[in-house]
Scaffold this active site. Structure first.
Site, PDB file in Angstrom:
ATOM      1  N   HIS A 147       0.791  -1.105  -0.077  1.00  0.00           N
ATOM      2  CA  HIS A 147       0.003   0.183   0.061  1.00  0.00           C
ATOM      3  C   HIS A 147       0.909   1.273   0.068  1.00  0.00           C
ATOM      4  O   HIS A 147       1.986   1.231   0.697  1.00  0.00           O
ATOM      5  CB  HIS A 147      -0.996   0.021   1.363  1.00  0.00           C
ATOM      6  CG  HIS A 147      -1.900  -1.085   1.116  1.00  0.00           C
ATOM      7  ND1 HIS A 147      -3.064  -0.722   2.126  1.00  0.00           N
ATOM      8  CD2 HIS A 147      -2.171  -2.218   0.444  1.00  0.00           C
ATOM      9  CE1 HIS A 147      -3.693  -1.977   1.927  1.00  0.00           C
ATOM     10  NE2 HIS A 147      -3.269  -2.772   0.949  1.00  0.00           N
ATOM     11  N   GLU A 184       0.855   3.797   1.949  1.00  0.00           N
ATOM     12  CA  GLU A 184       1.331   4.281   3.138  1.00  0.00           C
ATOM     13  C   GLU A 184       2.633   3.582   3.628  1.00  0.00           C
ATOM     14  O   GLU A 184       3.279   3.879   4.209  1.00  0.00           O
ATOM     15  CB  GLU A 184       0.066   4.308   4.087  1.00  0.00           C
ATOM     16  CG  GLU A 184      -1.080   4.995   3.737  1.00  0.00           C
ATOM     17  CD  GLU A 184      -2.093   4.211   3.054  1.00  0.00           C
ATOM     18  OE1 GLU A 184      -3.303   4.376   3.257  1.00  0.00           O
ATOM     19  OE2 GLU A 184      -1.580   3.370   2.031  1.00  0.00           O
ATOM     20  N   CYS A 221      -6.211   1.697   5.632  1.00  0.00           N
ATOM     21  CA  CYS A 221      -6.953   0.667   6.239  1.00  0.00           C
ATOM     22  C   CYS A 221      -6.200   0.191   7.638  1.00  0.00           C
ATOM     23  O   CYS A 221      -5.522   0.853   7.952  1.00  0.00           O
ATOM     24  CB  CYS A 221      -6.680  -0.530   5.229  1.00  0.00           C
ATOM     25  SG  CYS A 221      -4.786  -1.107   5.014  1.00  0.00           S
ATOM     26  N   CYS A 240      -2.557  -0.326   7.467  1.00  0.00           N
ATOM     27  CA  CYS A 240      -1.751   1.117   7.331  1.00  0.00           C
ATOM     28  C   CYS A 240      -1.840   1.838   8.686  1.00  0.00           C
ATOM     29  O   CYS A 240      -0.869   2.230   9.056  1.00  0.00           O
ATOM     30  CB  CYS A 240      -2.361   1.587   6.012  1.00  0.00           C
ATOM     31  SG  CYS A 240      -1.719   0.972   4.516  1.00  0.00           S
TER      32      CYS A 240
END
Length: 147
Positions: free
Chosen positions: A51, A53, A81, A84
């Site tokens: 991801h 992040e 999410c 993260c």
């Protein structure tokens, strides 16, 4: 960097992710005078943890030689999410600024709120809704094209 500039840069990174076949999410992590940028790379890397992040946090920690990224601000196009959000807490990031909410998996208040949990050992200041219409439109358009 203003919040609008940070999320605006993350929007540009998200566009690049989409061009390369990933869901358009971008992140900019500002630590002192240094910026660490990333976009989603789950498809390109065949890695469920890639991801935006996470990739920005990994880049900063590696470059700075430290896992504690206190005093930093993370700008993201979409609400993080749970994975993260956990990484943001673990890295001791001071501020999170994001564009649109994620009603299906958001962990900053939409589905769950990791950052306000009493069980979490670090407090993160959260600002949501920065460039909300633009970030939401980008994601909506992406998923409409995929259907």
């Amino acid at each position: 960097m203003t919040d609008e500039e940070g999320v605006g840069r993350a929007l540009a990174l998200a566009s690049e992710a989409e061009r390369l076949g990933d869901v358009p999410i971008g992140a900019v992590l500002v630590v002192g005078e240094r910026n660490f940028e990333a976009s989603n790379e789950k498809e390109r890397r065949a890695d469920p943890t890639a991801h935006a992040e996470i990739l920005a946090i990994r880049a900063a920690a590696s470059a700075l030689g430290a896992w504690r990224l206190g005093g930093s601000t993370l700008y993201v196009t979409k609400e993080p999410c749970t994975m993260c959000a956990g990484a943001i807490v673990a890295a001791r990031i001071e501020r999170l600024v994001f564009g649109c909410r994620d009603p299906k998996g958001g962990a900053a208040g939409s589905v769950i709120d990791v950052f306000s949990s009493e069980a979490v050992n670090h407090r993160v200041a959260v600002t949501s809704g920065v460039l909300e219409a633009q970030t939401a439109d980008q994601l909506r358009a992406f998923f409409a094209r995929r259907r």
